[in-house]
Design a protein around this motif. Structure first.
Motif, PDB file in Angstrom:
ATOM      1  N   LEU A  14       0.862  -1.183   0.000  1.00  0.00           N
ATOM      2  CA  LEU A  14       0.000   0.000   0.000  1.00  0.00           C
ATOM      3  C   LEU A  14       0.899   1.233   0.000  1.00  0.00           C
ATOM      4  O   LEU A  14       1.661   1.448   0.946  1.00  0.00           O
ATOM      5  CB  LEU A  14      -0.904   0.022   1.235  1.00  0.00           C
ATOM      6  CG  LEU A  14      -1.819  -1.178   1.453  1.00  0.00           C
ATOM      7  CD1 LEU A  14      -2.507  -1.082   2.817  1.00  0.00           C
ATOM      8  CD2 LEU A  14      -2.861  -1.296   0.346  1.00  0.00           C
ATOM      9  N   ASP A  15       0.827   2.034  -1.078  1.00  0.00           N
ATOM     10  CA  ASP A  15       1.579   3.286  -1.159  1.00  0.00           C
ATOM     11  C   ASP A  15       0.654   4.437  -0.823  1.00  0.00           C
ATOM     12  O   ASP A  15      -0.426   4.572  -1.427  1.00  0.00           O
ATOM     13  CB  ASP A  15       2.147   3.472  -2.564  1.00  0.00           C
ATOM     14  CG  ASP A  15       3.374   2.606  -2.798  1.00  0.00           C
ATOM     15  OD1 ASP A  15       4.489   3.108  -2.563  1.00  0.00           O
ATOM     16  OD2 ASP A  15       3.210   1.434  -3.201  1.00  0.00           O
ATOM     17  N   GLY A  16       1.083   5.280   0.124  1.00  0.00           N
ATOM     18  CA  GLY A  16       0.246   6.389   0.557  1.00  0.00           C
ATOM     19  C   GLY A  16       0.855   7.743   0.274  1.00  0.00           C
ATOM     20  O   GLY A  16       2.079   7.890   0.181  1.00  0.00           O
ATOM     21  N   HIS A  17      -0.027   8.735   0.117  1.00  0.00           N
ATOM     22  CA  HIS A  17       0.404  10.129  -0.052  1.00  0.00           C
ATOM     23  C   HIS A  17      -0.560  11.003   0.733  1.00  0.00           C
ATOM     24  O   HIS A  17      -1.786  10.833   0.640  1.00  0.00           O
ATOM     25  CB  HIS A  17       0.410  10.536  -1.518  1.00  0.00           C
ATOM     26  CG  HIS A  17       0.983  11.904  -1.737  1.00  0.00           C
ATOM     27  ND1 HIS A  17       2.337  12.125  -1.925  1.00  0.00           N
ATOM     28  CD2 HIS A  17       0.391  13.122  -1.784  1.00  0.00           C
ATOM     29  CE1 HIS A  17       2.553  13.410  -2.089  1.00  0.00           C
ATOM     30  NE2 HIS A  17       1.384  14.037  -2.005  1.00  0.00           N
ATOM     31  N   VAL A  18      -0.006  11.945   1.492  1.00  0.00           N
ATOM     32  CA  VAL A  18      -0.794  12.779   2.393  1.00  0.00           C
ATOM     33  C   VAL A  18      -0.841  14.211   1.879  1.00  0.00           C
ATOM     34  O   VAL A  18       0.196  14.801   1.546  1.00  0.00           O
ATOM     35  CB  VAL A  18      -0.201  12.770   3.824  1.00  0.00           C
ATOM     36  CG1 VAL A  18      -1.103  13.555   4.776  1.00  0.00           C
ATOM     37  CG2 VAL A  18       0.001  11.347   4.309  1.00  0.00           C
ATOM     38  N   LEU A  19      -2.047  14.744   1.798  1.00  0.00           N
ATOM     39  CA  LEU A  19      -2.234  16.158   1.479  1.00  0.00           C
ATOM     40  C   LEU A  19      -2.861  16.864   2.674  1.00  0.00           C
ATOM     41  O   LEU A  19      -3.715  16.286   3.352  1.00  0.00           O
ATOM     42  CB  LEU A  19      -3.163  16.309   0.254  1.00  0.00           C
ATOM     43  CG  LEU A  19      -2.589  15.884  -1.106  1.00  0.00           C
ATOM     44  CD1 LEU A  19      -3.646  16.065  -2.188  1.00  0.00           C
ATOM     45  CD2 LEU A  19      -1.327  16.650  -1.448  1.00  0.00           C
ATOM     46  N   PRO A  20      -2.451  18.091   2.992  1.00  0.00           N
ATOM     47  CA  PRO A  20      -1.557  18.968   2.209  1.00  0.00           C
ATOM     48  C   PRO A  20      -0.073  18.810   2.538  1.00  0.00           C
ATOM     49  O   PRO A  20       0.756  19.518   1.969  1.00  0.00           O
ATOM     50  CB  PRO A  20      -2.041  20.358   2.608  1.00  0.00           C
ATOM     51  CG  PRO A  20      -2.487  20.184   4.028  1.00  0.00           C
ATOM     52  CD  PRO A  20      -3.085  18.802   4.107  1.00  0.00           C
ATOM     53  N   ALA A  21       0.294  17.887   3.435  1.00  0.00           N
ATOM     54  CA  ALA A  21       1.691  17.799   3.878  1.00  0.00           C
ATOM     55  C   ALA A  21       2.631  17.372   2.764  1.00  0.00           C
ATOM     56  O   ALA A  21       3.822  17.734   2.769  1.00  0.00           O
ATOM     57  CB  ALA A  21       1.795  16.816   5.051  1.00  0.00           C
ATOM     58  N   VAL A  39      -2.171   3.151  12.800  1.00  0.00           N
ATOM     59  CA  VAL A  39      -1.465   3.963  13.798  1.00  0.00           C
ATOM     60  C   VAL A  39      -0.983   5.267  13.163  1.00  0.00           C
ATOM     61  O   VAL A  39      -1.151   6.360  13.726  1.00  0.00           O
ATOM     62  CB  VAL A  39      -0.272   3.175  14.377  1.00  0.00           C
ATOM     63  CG1 VAL A  39       0.581   4.083  15.267  1.00  0.00           C
ATOM     64  CG2 VAL A  39      -0.766   1.974  15.172  1.00  0.00           C
ATOM     65  N   ARG A  40      -0.386   5.181  11.973  1.00  0.00           N
ATOM     66  CA  ARG A  40       0.128   6.368  11.293  1.00  0.00           C
ATOM     67  C   ARG A  40      -0.988   7.368  10.987  1.00  0.00           C
ATOM     68  O   ARG A  40      -0.847   8.577  11.214  1.00  0.00           O
ATOM     69  CB  ARG A  40       0.833   5.958   9.991  1.00  0.00           C
ATOM     70  CG  ARG A  40       1.390   7.120   9.178  1.00  0.00           C
ATOM     71  CD  ARG A  40       1.900   6.651   7.831  1.00  0.00           C
ATOM     72  NE  ARG A  40       3.133   5.917   7.930  1.00  0.00           N
ATOM     73  CZ  ARG A  40       4.347   6.470   7.795  1.00  0.00           C
ATOM     74  NH1 ARG A  40       4.459   7.766   7.553  1.00  0.00           N
ATOM     75  NH2 ARG A  40       5.426   5.729   7.879  1.00  0.00           N
ATOM     76  N   LEU A  41      -2.106   6.863  10.460  1.00  0.00           N
ATOM     77  CA  LEU A  41      -3.210   7.752  10.095  1.00  0.00           C
ATOM     78  C   LEU A  41      -3.861   8.367  11.326  1.00  0.00           C
ATOM     79  O   LEU A  41      -4.347   9.503  11.287  1.00  0.00           O
ATOM     80  CB  LEU A  41      -4.247   6.992   9.264  1.00  0.00           C
ATOM     81  CG  LEU A  41      -3.770   6.430   7.915  1.00  0.00           C
ATOM     82  CD1 LEU A  41      -4.933   5.803   7.155  1.00  0.00           C
ATOM     83  CD2 LEU A  41      -3.111   7.515   7.080  1.00  0.00           C
ATOM     84  N   SER A  42      -3.877   7.630  12.423  1.00  0.00           N
ATOM     85  CA  SER A  42      -4.425   8.181  13.677  1.00  0.00           C
ATOM     86  C   SER A  42      -3.556   9.323  14.177  1.00  0.00           C
ATOM     87  O   SER A  42      -4.069  10.355  14.657  1.00  0.00           O
ATOM     88  CB  SER A  42      -4.516   7.072  14.737  1.00  0.00           C
ATOM     89  OG  SER A  42      -5.391   6.052  14.332  1.00  0.00           O
ATOM     90  N   GLN A  43      -2.238   9.169  14.073  1.00  0.00           N
ATOM     91  CA  GLN A  43      -1.323  10.215  14.531  1.00  0.00           C
ATOM     92  C   GLN A  43      -1.450  11.480  13.704  1.00  0.00           C
ATOM     93  O   GLN A  43      -1.346  12.591  14.241  1.00  0.00           O
ATOM     94  CB  GLN A  43       0.116   9.696  14.488  1.00  0.00           C
ATOM     95  CG  GLN A  43       0.407   8.608  15.516  1.00  0.00           C
ATOM     96  CD  GLN A  43       1.771   7.978  15.331  1.00  0.00           C
ATOM     97  OE1 GLN A  43       2.405   8.125  14.280  1.00  0.00           O
ATOM     98  NE2 GLN A  43       2.241   7.254  16.352  1.00  0.00           N
ATOM     99  N   MET A  44      -1.676  11.330  12.399  1.00  0.00           N
ATOM    100  CA  MET A  44      -1.806  12.509  11.543  1.00  0.00           C
ATOM    101  C   MET A  44      -3.244  13.026  11.479  1.00  0.00           C
ATOM    102  O   MET A  44      -3.520  14.018  10.812  1.00  0.00           O
ATOM    103  CB  MET A  44      -1.305  12.212  10.131  1.00  0.00           C
ATOM    104  CG  MET A  44      -2.107  11.199   9.360  1.00  0.00           C
ATOM    105  SD  MET A  44      -1.460  10.929   7.674  1.00  0.00           S
ATOM    106  CE  MET A  44       0.197  10.349   8.001  1.00  0.00           C
TER     107      MET A  44
END
Length: 309
Positions: A14-21, A39-44
């Motif tokens: 699973l490749d992810g990309h976060v906007l606007p960061a 865990v990662r998505l909860s932190q962000m």
């Protein structure tokens, strides 16, 4: 500003990309990787998580993220690719695709619908398997007509007998699940109250279109791929087409519309009016499919069975 995460899905990753960061990352497409993703998505504090539909590889992640409380949307890959082409992004890698998915969701704001629960997904899997068995039966019946030796006929008959037993077993399983679910029992009864709609159509609609009854008539027609669109440029006007949407739903609605055009007085009159007005028969049947779906949507929405008058 909303935090939007686009995820490109493959069998193993699973490749992810976060906007606007603008942050990119990847995890494994397995339970361990998805646990780390949660865990990662909860932190962000992700507001929306978008995954591209990839033939089922997305389902584990989508179900886990949804049950973890994230707003999850599964997007159409053809629409994402068209969006990328419009932006002039020709390069195609998994990280780039993830970024495009995030940008697509940020630009279009697609409606986020609740995902089907585990029981509904199992129901859908059985319906899909039943369809495969029916296709195999049809293929063997075609081979039987072409077979030229007794040995071949015997082999085909043995296989057909086994396939028909399996089909009967799957039907029993589906019926059992419907009988044990009060909600599905009610929905099945409501749908089959419409002349032309049999158990197979009702089962497929319950499995493949859980949004039935929650959308308006235009939205439900679009979801099924029955909303007509016209090609035009300047003074040129092209014909209207249907397409996209959920092919399995359209397939059962086509057969149901053919039956309803003969035995359902309301839909028969509707179809006959179109033919008498000069519409091609296939156009009349597609319009009948759309009207039938609209009727079924209203029946589920209002929880009221069919009334011809």
């Amino acid at each position: 500003m909303d935090v939007i995460v686009g995820i490109d899905v493959s069998k193993d990753r699973l490749d992810g990309h976060v906007l606007p960061a603008g942050e990119s990352f990847f995890v494994g497409n397995d339970h361990g990787g998805i646990d780390a993703l949660i865990v990662r998505l909860s932190q962000m504090k992700a507001d929306v998580v978008a995954l591209e539909a990839t033939g089922g590889y997305e389902m584990l992640a989508a179900a886990a993220l949804s049950s973890a409380g994230f707003a999850v949307v599964v997007v159409n890959p053809a629409q994402v690719r068209s969006y990328a082409n419009a932006l002039g992004r020709r390069a195609k890698t998994d990280p780039i695709d993830a970024a495009v998915i995030a940008a697509f969701v940020g630009a279009t704001r697609p409606q986020i619908r609740p995902l089907r629960d585990e029981e509904s997904q199992a129901f859908s899997a059985i319906v899909s398997r039943r369809r495969q068995i029916v296709q195999m039966i049809t293929a063997e019946e075609n081979r039987a007509r072409m077979a030229q030796t007794k040995e071949t006929h015997k082999s085909i008959r043995r296989l057909l007998a086994a396939l028909r037993r399996e089909l009967e077993s799957l039907d029993d399983d589906l019926d059992g699940r419907i009988r044990t679910s009060p909600l599905w029992r009610v929905r099945a009864a409501l749908l089959t109250s419409v002349p032309g709609v049999g158990p197979t159509t009702a089962r497929t609609l319950m499995a493949e279109m859980p949004e039935l009854g929650t959308l308006d008539r235009r939205q439900i027609a679009s979801l099924a791929g029955l909303a007509p669109f016209t090609r035009q440029s300047g003074k040129w006007r092209g014909k209207s087409f249907i397409g996209g949407g959920r092919g399995k739903v359209r397939a059962v609605l086509f057969m149901a519309a053919l039956v309803a055009a003969r035995h359902n007085p309301v839909l028969k009159a509707f179809r006959d009016r179109l033919v008498q007005a000069g519409k091609p028969k296939i156009v009349a049947i597609v319009a009948t499919m759309r009207k039938l779906l609209t009727i079924l949507n209203a029946i589920i929405r209002d929880s009221k069975p069919w009334k011809s008058a």
